[in-house]
Write a protein that holds these residues in place. Sequence first.
Motif, PDB file in Angstrom:
ATOM      1  N   PHE A 113       0.741  -1.303   0.049  1.00 46.30           N
ATOM      2  CA  PHE A 113      -0.069  -0.037   0.242  1.00 46.30           C
ATOM      3  C   PHE A 113       0.990   0.894   0.165  1.00 46.30           C
ATOM      4  O   PHE A 113       0.653   1.918  -1.157  1.00 46.30           O
ATOM      5  N   TYR A 114       2.229   1.459   0.918  1.00 43.66           N
ATOM      6  CA  TYR A 114       2.792   2.509   0.852  1.00 43.66           C
ATOM      7  C   TYR A 114       3.496   2.629  -0.570  1.00 43.66           C
ATOM      8  O   TYR A 114       3.437   3.696  -0.890  1.00 43.66           O
ATOM      9  N   HIS A 115       4.192   1.445  -1.082  1.00 37.06           N
ATOM     10  CA  HIS A 115       4.542   1.466  -2.211  1.00 37.06           C
ATOM     11  C   HIS A 115       4.000   2.341  -3.207  1.00 37.06           C
ATOM     12  O   HIS A 115       4.098   3.730  -4.320  1.00 37.06           O
ATOM     13  N   VAL A 116       2.283   1.532  -3.232  1.00 37.23           N
ATOM     14  CA  VAL A 116       1.767   2.514  -4.453  1.00 37.23           C
ATOM     15  C   VAL A 116       1.695   3.741  -4.410  1.00 37.23           C
ATOM     16  O   VAL A 116       1.375   4.513  -5.260  1.00 37.23           O
ATOM     17  N   LEU A 117       1.146   4.069  -2.837  1.00 43.72           N
ATOM     18  CA  LEU A 117       1.171   5.307  -2.254  1.00 43.72           C
ATOM     19  C   LEU A 117       1.778   6.234  -2.589  1.00 43.72           C
ATOM     20  O   LEU A 117       2.231   7.034  -2.800  1.00 43.72           O
ATOM     21  N   GLY A 118       3.527   5.851  -2.969  1.00 46.24           N
ATOM     22  CA  GLY A 118       4.390   6.572  -1.744  1.00 46.24           C
ATOM     23  C   GLY A 118       5.294   6.797  -3.345  1.00 46.24           C
ATOM     24  O   GLY A 118       5.881   7.708  -3.773  1.00 46.24           O
TER      25      GLY A 118
END
Length: 263
Positions: A113-118
């Motif tokens: 999730f953090y990879h997709v968002l960040g």
Amino acid sequence: MGTSILFQVLERPATSVVSTLLAAVYFYITSHTIGYAEVGLNYEQAVQKLELWRIVTAQLSHVELLHLLFNVSTLWSLGVVEESGSGARSGTLYYFQTSLVLLIFSGLVCLLFYHVLGVVLRREQFLSVTTVGYSAVIFGWMTILSRSGVASFSVFGLANIPMWLTPFASLVLTSIIIPRASFLGHLSGIVVGYMVASGIFDWLTLWWLLSLTAWTAALLVFHLVRSGRLEVPWLRMVPSDGAGDIETGVPVVRIVDGVLERR
């Protein structure tokens, strides 16, 4: 009353061990003034610095007492899974194995999730968001039970709500009671819970799970020794120039810039 509690502890050995472990880790963290940054999970440290051991330490750690009490009380209610030893999806072994799956893979999903968002969506603030707590595993268990035919769930013994609604109701309730709680961390537990309920992880044996956990523990010990928080007899870490090495006359194994050397 005391006999009833003791009987429940004996019927839920894994739940009792996990609850005790969470409390012990909390008291260790608070007594040593360890904060979010040192044990928590975030993208920059776990992925960019390859500190994957944080997937385990983050979920076993609680920095706030209210957070710990909320999770342990909810965890105890979910321990009913252990009390029935019949069937493939009940009993202590199933509870322990599934909890490991939820712990490891909810951390990985959270990082995704953090990879997709960040990274993909370039919302860089998500690269440094830090999560701690056992909530992802708890939300995963709520989701599994909601798919297994359990009708309702007791909220602190005060009220019963439909089991299918429990993960999402708890998600809202936790956000209200603990404003700093990680929404994505909890959502990761729900996602992995649905994956477990659908049978995606049925191939994953207990041996593989214990192996993953052992490697994570080894990485954590390596980090603690390297940072000076843990002392291991006959093992020292020194920079390549040898600074900090002490001659004692005792043969030691040293880690010099990541390479093992025996002296």
